[in-house]
Design a protein around this motif. Sequence first.
Motif, PDB file in Angstrom:
ATOM      1  N   LEU A   7     -12.578-117.168 -26.076  1.00 55.46           N
ATOM      2  CA  LEU A   7     -12.551-117.223 -27.539  1.00 55.46           C
ATOM      3  C   LEU A   7     -12.100-115.881 -28.107  1.00 55.46           C
ATOM      4  O   LEU A   7     -12.381-114.827 -27.541  1.00 55.46           O
ATOM      5  CB  LEU A   7     -13.931-117.556 -28.104  1.00 55.46           C
TER       6      LEU A   7
ATOM      7  N   TRP B 299     -17.080-116.950 -23.184  1.00 50.56           N
ATOM      8  CA  TRP B 299     -18.374-117.211 -23.799  1.00 50.56           C
ATOM      9  C   TRP B 299     -19.090-118.344 -23.076  1.00 50.56           C
ATOM     10  O   TRP B 299     -18.578-119.458 -22.960  1.00 50.56           O
ATOM     11  CB  TRP B 299     -18.209-117.564 -25.276  1.00 50.56           C
ATOM     12  N   GLN B 300     -20.292-118.019 -22.589  1.00 42.39           N
ATOM     13  CA  GLN B 300     -21.171-119.002 -21.969  1.00 42.39           C
ATOM     14  C   GLN B 300     -22.605-118.544 -22.157  1.00 42.39           C
ATOM     15  O   GLN B 300     -22.875-117.359 -22.329  1.00 42.39           O
ATOM     16  CB  GLN B 300     -20.840-119.171 -20.489  1.00 42.39           C
TER      17      GLN B 300
ATOM     18  N   HIS C 258     -24.250-123.700 -20.792  1.00 42.29           N
ATOM     19  CA  HIS C 258     -23.090-124.090 -21.590  1.00 42.29           C
ATOM     20  C   HIS C 258     -21.958-123.096 -21.336  1.00 42.29           C
ATOM     21  O   HIS C 258     -22.178-121.899 -21.230  1.00 42.29           O
ATOM     22  CB  HIS C 258     -23.426-124.072 -23.087  1.00 42.29           C
ATOM     23  N   ARG C 259     -20.744-123.609 -21.273  1.00 44.66           N
ATOM     24  CA  ARG C 259     -19.561-122.742 -21.152  1.00 44.66           C
ATOM     25  C   ARG C 259     -18.520-123.206 -22.170  1.00 44.66           C
ATOM     26  O   ARG C 259     -18.197-124.380 -22.250  1.00 44.66           O
ATOM     27  CB  ARG C 259     -18.976-122.821 -19.743  1.00 44.66           C
ATOM     28  N   ASP C 260     -18.003-122.237 -22.950  1.00 42.37           N
ATOM     29  CA  ASP C 260     -17.047-122.570 -24.007  1.00 42.37           C
ATOM     30  C   ASP C 260     -15.691-121.911 -23.803  1.00 42.37           C
ATOM     31  O   ASP C 260     -14.859-121.939 -24.695  1.00 42.37           O
ATOM     32  CB  ASP C 260     -17.622-122.172 -25.373  1.00 42.37           C
TER      33      ASP C 260
ATOM     34  N   ARG D 120     -16.363-121.279 -34.953  1.00 43.94           N
ATOM     35  CA  ARG D 120     -17.014-122.303 -34.149  1.00 43.94           C
ATOM     36  C   ARG D 120     -18.539-122.241 -34.237  1.00 43.94           C
ATOM     37  O   ARG D 120     -19.206-123.281 -34.163  1.00 43.94           O
ATOM     38  CB  ARG D 120     -16.571-122.165 -32.686  1.00 43.94           C
ATOM     39  N   TYR D 121     -19.101-121.037 -34.412  1.00 43.26           N
ATOM     40  CA  TYR D 121     -20.552-120.907 -34.283  1.00 43.26           C
ATOM     41  C   TYR D 121     -21.280-120.488 -35.553  1.00 43.26           C
ATOM     42  O   TYR D 121     -22.489-120.708 -35.658  1.00 43.26           O
ATOM     43  CB  TYR D 121     -20.891-119.932 -33.148  1.00 43.26           C
TER      44      TYR D 121
END
Length: 442
Positions: free
Chosen positions: A242, A227-228, A237-239, A250-251
Amino acid sequence: MSQTPTPLTEQDIELLRKEFDARSVNRLFQNAVTGNSITEVALDRSVMTGIDRSMSHRLDKWPVTNQQKSGRCWMFAGLNLLRAGVMDKLGVKDFELSQNYPLFWDKLERCNYFLQSIVELSDRPADDRTLSFVLEDVMGDGGQWNMFAALVTKHGVVPKSVMPETESSSNTAAMNKNLRSLLRQAARDIRAADGESAVEEIRSQVMSSAYRMLAIHLGTPPTEFEWQWTDDEGEFHRDGTLTPAEFRDRYLTIDVNDYVCLVDDPRATSPRGRTFTVDHLGSIVGGAPVRYLNVPSSTLKTLAAQAIKSGEPVWFGCDVGQMMERETGVWDAELYDFEGIYDARFELDKAARLEFHETLMTHAMLLTGVDLDGDTPRKWRVENSWGDEKADKGFYTMNDSWFGEYVFEIAARRDSLPAELQAALDADPIVLPAWDPMGSLA
């Protein structure tokens, strides 16, 4: 009540013809309606033009979604409720959660739920009403709030980019038909099976086939994904990697389990302030059951308006086909003058319409605005999931009169309810039969 049969005679028909011809206005309406749709002729222009789109409180700043040729409105409305907070968290103005992902799991879970129901009803005769209803109602697309919450709780959510739409997710008829055939065949086999091991073997084989069919139609749901994203300020952003559950935790800014289902069922047989459930209504074996609290329409309106004022849209279910002008996107309880055209009375109230099968919940959407005069709602803004070609780029305007007549259900935060209603939620529910109209799926 016994009464001598009354056939329709030639004399009766001649009298009806003479009564029709005796009034010249009937011929005028005949000429108008045979060349135009009845809704065009019956539309009360003064009602439609008396409703503007302005709202004292409006939340939506995003585009609408489109369920295409599927019955996933309840799922779209739920995901649209969730995505509002996700967009704020991501710093973007346009984002969708995958509607295909929960569709896959909903179908697979429903297959298992259906098989469980058939096992439980296996000792019933073939013409048993509950069994007949379960067999007839199998593998539709519709759902209710509790079913949506159970899916999110068990399977999480993913961005639409991770599991996008397919031809079959946007047009579910052929897929549903084949799944339906598979399950009805399984029902035959289960009813003829000898012992638990034979039943379990059938269930295992059917679930394997159902998974394969769903994966072919919808794709394989991800177990994890990278996920980015880039926000609207241009920042990247890079997460990392997931799971769907991790993305949910988280979201999402909303916990679906904080919400309860409230309905307006004014039938004399449905006491206010009591909880209800519906026999064999659900989708996940072992999941939270469909359960709702019956309150007046005024309570639904008050809680919905409070939520919108606090910055949160509201999931709701209604009978969408009533008194709606689709092009302009207006709903009003007096929008069409059918009585004036037909010279006939249509006077069933909401309770009688439920009792005599004239209404039920058929669609779910999101309330994203309300026009309040003091504390009194005048009209509501509705985010639909029919695309952006109609109404105000897909947002509709509902007069408060329509809310009272045709809205049946909302999802509300439990802690927003008055103390007495919170306490009522803990009472054992009254169980309605499977075919009760309050068990209808949006």
